[in-house]
Design an enzyme around this catalytic site. Structure first.
Site, mmCIF file in Angstrom:
data_model
loop_
_atom_site.group_PDB
_atom_site.id
_atom_site.type_symbol
_atom_site.label_atom_id
_atom_site.label_comp_id
_atom_site.label_asym_id
_atom_site.label_seq_id
_atom_site.Cartn_x
_atom_site.Cartn_y
_atom_site.Cartn_z
ATOM 1 C CG ASP A 255 -0.345 -0.519 2.491
ATOM 2 O OD1 ASP A 255 0.888 -0.563 2.573
ATOM 3 O OD2 ASP A 255 -1.097 -0.871 3.410
ATOM 4 C CG ASN B 25 -9.012 -2.494 12.714
ATOM 5 O OD1 ASN B 25 -8.020 -3.021 12.221
ATOM 6 N ND2 ASN B 25 -9.598 -1.428 12.191
ATOM 7 C CG HIS C 96 -5.888 -2.715 9.550
ATOM 8 N ND1 HIS C 96 -6.049 -1.574 10.316
ATOM 9 C CD2 HIS C 96 -4.540 -2.845 9.397
ATOM 10 C CE1 HIS C 96 -4.866 -1.067 10.605
ATOM 11 N NE2 HIS C 96 -3.921 -1.820 10.062
ATOM 12 C CD GLU D 195 -8.750 0.234 8.590
ATOM 13 O OE1 GLU D 195 -9.087 -0.457 9.573
ATOM 14 O OE2 GLU D 195 -7.677 0.868 8.541
#
Ligand code: F6R
Length: 243
Positions: free
Chosen positions: A70, A138, A140, A145
């Site tokens: 990314d 979380n 990800h 996400e």
């Protein structure tokens, strides 16, 4: 049944050593391997071991190609907050790789959807022998996400308020944090022949538990790895404490 092979280490140092062993095995079997790489703090120890080994006459990266997960939108490769800069600083400038063989999304492309399509086409010509991943608290992976479709390809994401606040510490002010990023999708990540996911510290314990033992659900993006035939998760004792 989860297919994920779990290795628990006593601390971050041992995690980095084990990760290097996995990486070294891939590279010894295939000197022209394609490596999928990640940014973030967790793989830095692995990258340091790769650098140390290469400098000591170990594995050569002359024939290796890399693709990264990314990149922020709006940061030039020379911006010291860009992921291109991070990769050069933490790995690529210190091993004998040809930088022309290293790939990351172009965060300053004029046409972002076209850039995503270019990156997916590139991924299909460069099948990854291994994909390194970190994991968010979380669940990800990359910038995927919770709620990201499992069949997602490279796409533009709006960063969540939480991510912007978390990343603000690296920038002069919160206003300087990019609002968007380009990320490999979950489908793209799953296409790698092998996945090496690393988790360190107590803040990752819940995500690690849900990834390995939880339901496979888009609410926990990393849980898709249960469906991968060759996934190794290396976690230190704190990150593995709920397993
Ligand atoms: C990195 C990336 C992120 C990180 C994750 C964990 O390219 O895409 O998903 O892997 O946020 O970050 P660290 O390792 O800093 O805890």
């Amino acid at each position: 049944m989860s297919n994920i092979k779990v290795i628990i280490t006593k601390d971050y140092e041992e995690l980095s050593e084990k990760a290097f062993e996995v990486m070294a095995e891939v590279l010894r079997n295939k000197p022209d391997a394609v490596l999928g790489l990640a940014t973030g703090s967790t793989p830095i120890g692995l990258y340091q071991k790769m650098i140390e080994d290469c400098k000591n006459g170990g594995i050569s990266y002359k024939k290796v190609k890399t693709v990264n997960l990314d990149e922020y939108v709006g940061l030039t490769p020379n911006n010291d907050q860009s992921y291109r800069y991070f990769m050069r600083h933490n790995l690529l400038d210190h091993i004998d790789i040809d930088l022309n063989n290293t790939n990351i999304e172009n965060g300053v492309a004029a046409d972002l959807p076209a850039e995503c399509a270019r990156y997916d086409a590139l991924l299909s010509t460069l099948p990854r022998d291994v994909q390194v991943l970190g994991i968010g608290a979380n669940g990800h992976i990359a910038f995927n996400e919770p709620g990201t479709p499992f069949d997602s390809q490279t796409h533009v994401v709006d960063l969540t308020e939480n991510t912007i606040q978390m990343n603000a510490r690296f920038f002069a002010s919160e206003a300087d944090v990019p609002r968007k990023a380009l990320t490999m999708g979950l489908k793209g990540i799953m296409e790698a022949k092998k996945i090496l996911i690393l988790a360190s510290g107590a803040s990752k314990a819940d995500a690690v538990f849900k990834t390995v033992r939880g339901e496979v659900t888009e609410e926990v993006p990393a849980s898709i790895l249960q469906n991968h035939p060759n996934c190794v998760l290396i976690a230190d004792e704190e990150a593995a404490s709920l397993l």
